[in-house]
Design a protein around this motif. Structure first.
Motif, PDB file in Angstrom:
ATOM      1  N   LEU A 124       4.907  -8.192   7.276  1.00 27.90           N
ATOM      2  CA  LEU A 124       4.608  -8.074   5.850  1.00 27.90           C
ATOM      3  C   LEU A 124       3.410  -7.165   5.605  1.00 27.90           C
ATOM      4  O   LEU A 124       3.416  -6.355   4.664  1.00 27.90           O
ATOM      5  CB  LEU A 124       4.329  -9.460   5.249  1.00 27.90           C
ATOM      6  N   PHE A 125       2.387  -7.301   6.438  1.00 26.58           N
ATOM      7  CA  PHE A 125       1.185  -6.491   6.245  1.00 26.58           C
ATOM      8  C   PHE A 125       1.511  -5.000   6.376  1.00 26.58           C
ATOM      9  O   PHE A 125       1.078  -4.181   5.558  1.00 26.58           O
ATOM     10  CB  PHE A 125       0.112  -6.878   7.259  1.00 26.58           C
ATOM     11  N   CYS A 126       2.275  -4.652   7.396  1.00 26.12           N
ATOM     12  CA  CYS A 126       2.580  -3.236   7.628  1.00 26.12           C
ATOM     13  C   CYS A 126       3.636  -2.718   6.655  1.00 26.12           C
ATOM     14  O   CYS A 126       3.448  -1.681   6.006  1.00 26.12           O
ATOM     15  CB  CYS A 126       3.067  -3.034   9.065  1.00 26.12           C
ATOM     16  N   PHE A 127       4.734  -3.451   6.545  1.00 26.35           N
ATOM     17  CA  PHE A 127       5.898  -2.984   5.802  1.00 26.35           C
ATOM     18  C   PHE A 127       5.722  -3.133   4.290  1.00 26.35           C
ATOM     19  O   PHE A 127       6.230  -2.306   3.524  1.00 26.35           O
ATOM     20  CB  PHE A 127       7.127  -3.772   6.270  1.00 26.35           C
ATOM     21  N   CYS A 128       5.017  -4.173   3.861  1.00 27.39           N
ATOM     22  CA  CYS A 128       4.949  -4.485   2.428  1.00 27.39           C
ATOM     23  C   CYS A 128       3.551  -4.365   1.840  1.00 27.39           C
ATOM     24  O   CYS A 128       3.323  -4.742   0.687  1.00 27.39           O
ATOM     25  CB  CYS A 128       5.478  -5.896   2.182  1.00 27.39           C
ATOM     26  N   PHE A 129       2.607  -3.891   2.616  1.00 30.79           N
ATOM     27  CA  PHE A 129       1.271  -3.628   2.074  1.00 30.79           C
ATOM     28  C   PHE A 129       0.778  -2.246   2.469  1.00 30.79           C
ATOM     29  O   PHE A 129       0.496  -1.403   1.606  1.00 30.79           O
ATOM     30  CB  PHE A 129       0.269  -4.690   2.537  1.00 30.79           C
ATOM     31  N   ALA A 130       0.694  -1.989   3.764  1.00 29.37           N
ATOM     32  CA  ALA A 130       0.139  -0.719   4.233  1.00 29.37           C
ATOM     33  C   ALA A 130       1.001   0.473   3.796  1.00 29.37           C
ATOM     34  O   ALA A 130       0.470   1.476   3.306  1.00 29.37           O
ATOM     35  CB  ALA A 130      -0.009  -0.742   5.756  1.00 29.37           C
ATOM     36  N   VAL A 131       2.319   0.368   3.950  1.00 29.27           N
ATOM     37  CA  VAL A 131       3.197   1.493   3.582  1.00 29.27           C
ATOM     38  C   VAL A 131       3.180   1.749   2.076  1.00 29.27           C
ATOM     39  O   VAL A 131       2.983   2.900   1.645  1.00 29.27           O
ATOM     40  CB  VAL A 131       4.631   1.253   4.088  1.00 29.27           C
ATOM     41  N   PRO A 132       3.374   0.735   1.210  1.00 29.58           N
ATOM     42  CA  PRO A 132       3.285   1.004  -0.230  1.00 29.58           C
ATOM     43  C   PRO A 132       1.903   1.512  -0.658  1.00 29.58           C
ATOM     44  O   PRO A 132       1.809   2.415  -1.489  1.00 29.58           O
ATOM     45  CB  PRO A 132       3.593  -0.364  -0.867  1.00 29.58           C
ATOM     46  N   LEU A 133       0.844   0.918  -0.093  1.00 25.52           N
ATOM     47  CA  LEU A 133      -0.502   1.375  -0.453  1.00 25.52           C
ATOM     48  C   LEU A 133      -0.700   2.830  -0.039  1.00 25.52           C
ATOM     49  O   LEU A 133      -1.253   3.636  -0.803  1.00 25.52           O
ATOM     50  CB  LEU A 133      -1.554   0.495   0.207  1.00 25.52           C
ATOM     51  N   GLY A 134      -0.246   3.183   1.155  1.00 29.18           N
ATOM     52  CA  GLY A 134      -0.355   4.565   1.607  1.00 29.18           C
ATOM     53  C   GLY A 134       0.412   5.515   0.693  1.00 29.18           C
ATOM     54  O   GLY A 134      -0.066   6.614   0.372  1.00 29.18           O
ATOM     55  N   THR A 135       1.598   5.076   0.261  1.00 24.76           N
ATOM     56  CA  THR A 135       2.398   5.893  -0.657  1.00 24.76           C
ATOM     57  C   THR A 135       1.678   6.098  -1.977  1.00 24.76           C
ATOM     58  O   THR A 135       1.616   7.217  -2.513  1.00 24.76           O
ATOM     59  CB  THR A 135       3.757   5.219  -0.915  1.00 24.76           C
ATOM     60  N   ILE A 136       1.113   5.023  -2.511  1.00 22.89           N
ATOM     61  CA  ILE A 136       0.413   5.097  -3.796  1.00 22.89           C
ATOM     62  C   ILE A 136      -0.812   6.004  -3.702  1.00 22.89           C
ATOM     63  O   ILE A 136      -1.037   6.876  -4.550  1.00 22.89           O
ATOM     64  CB  ILE A 136       0.013   3.685  -4.260  1.00 22.89           C
ATOM     65  N   VAL A 137      -1.600   5.818  -2.659  1.00 22.38           N
ATOM     66  CA  VAL A 137      -2.822   6.616  -2.504  1.00 22.38           C
ATOM     67  C   VAL A 137      -2.470   8.091  -2.329  1.00 22.38           C
ATOM     68  O   VAL A 137      -3.085   8.970  -2.954  1.00 22.38           O
ATOM     69  CB  VAL A 137      -3.652   6.103  -1.308  1.00 22.38           C
ATOM     70  N   PHE A 138      -1.480   8.388  -1.480  1.00 24.83           N
ATOM     71  CA  PHE A 138      -1.098   9.786  -1.250  1.00 24.83           C
ATOM     72  C   PHE A 138      -0.584  10.437  -2.530  1.00 24.83           C
ATOM     73  O   PHE A 138      -1.031  11.540  -2.907  1.00 24.83           O
ATOM     74  CB  PHE A 138      -0.020   9.869  -0.164  1.00 24.83           C
ATOM     75  N   CYS A 139       0.358   9.769  -3.210  1.00 21.98           N
ATOM     76  CA  CYS A 139       0.980  10.374  -4.397  1.00 21.98           C
ATOM     77  C   CYS A 139      -0.032  10.587  -5.517  1.00 21.98           C
ATOM     78  O   CYS A 139      -0.056  11.653  -6.157  1.00 21.98           O
ATOM     79  CB  CYS A 139       2.141   9.506  -4.874  1.00 21.98           C
TER      80      CYS A 139
END
Length: 352
Positions: free
Chosen positions: A213-228
């Motif tokens: 959950l931490f990697c798939f449902c927090f780190a990845v979405p957060l990384g997407t949001i920050v990058f975009c």
């Protein structure tokens, strides 16, 4: 309240028991008030909080969906994901917050073990759809505004595919505890249910599920949001620099910068407490912690049903104007003449 040891029942719940207590059943969160965890005032305060989230969150999101149904101009493909977010928020507020209100008012989970699993699954599903919707909104803004794919046009089919994507990924994240990878049990003060991130029961492989959950449902979405959004800000700053004499461009750049900060902060307020506390517990097995503090992450995540629509929908000029009109409050501007300009501004600078 810190406790000396952890005793767990194999299927339905676990409870931290004081050293002088041997009767596990007498403390079951499905049978008796959990007054050994906190005083009555704390439970009732939480009940008031959950009732607020239920009433306000449900009202705002129902209003958003009803407004979209009533006004055809809101049914653009760029707004599909906002409605998808409202549906997810509605699921969290109706199921999670109402159940939490009833349980906290009773000081234990009055609905029983099966309802606990259902509530845990439904809230996790709605929360994951909401979380991935925020990432998809950021991705959509990046595609439309920064144009990384050149003349690529974001069409209705793409928007619908994004909505389906959020539900598929949410199911991937929320279904496993129903089939033995972790489990849904009462959490915190035992009046709401979620994935088991407390225990080390090897039968359920809780640690691996928490890290998933931490990697798939927090780190990845957060990384997407920050990058975009960082790319969005760079694009807007370049446009503002190129049009330094344009007051409207400078104003748009400042407004979008403020909006991006709100979006990222909203995401972090919603999910950072849950993610960080769960990972801390997984990596510090045996360390005592206050179960009242363990309730806080769940409260923050459920509160997203209120502040997500405020950030993403009420700050959207097109949505805000139509909602005010539907409530008989007027829009402060001519609806027909302002709609096109609102849509244009949204496509250029984000949510408004």
């Amino acid at each position: 309240m810190k406790h000396g040891r952890v005793t767990e029942l194999p299927e339905d719940f676990y409870i931290p028991i004081p050293l002088d207590t041997n009767n596990i059943t007498s403390l079951s969160p499905f049978l008796v008030p959990q007054d050994h965890l906190a005083n009555s005032g704390t439970f009732y305060a939480m009940a008031v909080y959950m009732f607020f989230i239920f009433t306000v969150g449900t009202s705002i999101n129902v209003l958003t969906i009803a407004c979209t149904i009533q006004y055809k101009k809101l049914r653009s493909h760029l707004n599909f994901i906002l409605v998808n977010l409202a549906v997810a928020n509605l699921l969290v507020s109706c199921v999670g917050s109402f159940t939490g209100f009833s349980a906290f008012a009773s000081r234990y989970f009055i609905f029983g073990p099966l309802a606990c699993k259902i509530e845990g699954f439904m809230v996790t599903l709605g929360g994951m759809v909401s979380l991935w919707s925020l990432a998809v909104i950021a991705f959509e803004r990046w595609l439309v505004i920064c144009k990384p794919l050149g003349n690529f046009i974001f069409k209705p089919d793409h928007a619908l595919a994004c909505c389906v994507f959020t539900w598929v990924f949410a199911l991937i994240a929320s279904v496993p505890p129903l089939f033995g990878w972790s489990r849904y049990i009462p959490e915190g003060m035992q009046c709401s249910c979620g994935p088991d991130w407390y225990t080390t029961n090897n039968k359920y492989n809780n640690e691996s599920y928490v890290m998933f959950l931490f990697c798939f449902c927090f780190a990845v979405p957060l990384g997407t949001i920050v990058f975009c959004y960082s790319q969005l800000l760079i694009t807007l700053k370049m446009a503002a620099k190129a049009q330094a004499e344009s007051a409207s461009t400078q104003k748009a750049e400042k407004e979008v910068t403020r909006m991006v900060v709100l979006m990222v902060m909203g995401f972090l307020v919603c999910w950072l407490p849950y993610a960080s506390f769960a990972v801390w517990v997984v990596n510090n097995r045996g360390q005592p912690f206050d179960l009242r503090l363990a309730t806080i992450p769940s409260c923050f995540s459920k509160a997203s049903a209120v502040y997500n629509p405020i950030i993403y929908i009420f700050f959207n000029k097109q949505f805000r104007s139509c909602i005010m009109k539907m409530l008989g409050m007027g829009g402060g501007e001519d609806e027909e003449s302002s709609t096109h300009s609102s849509v244009t501004e949204v496509s250029k600078v984000g949510p408004a």
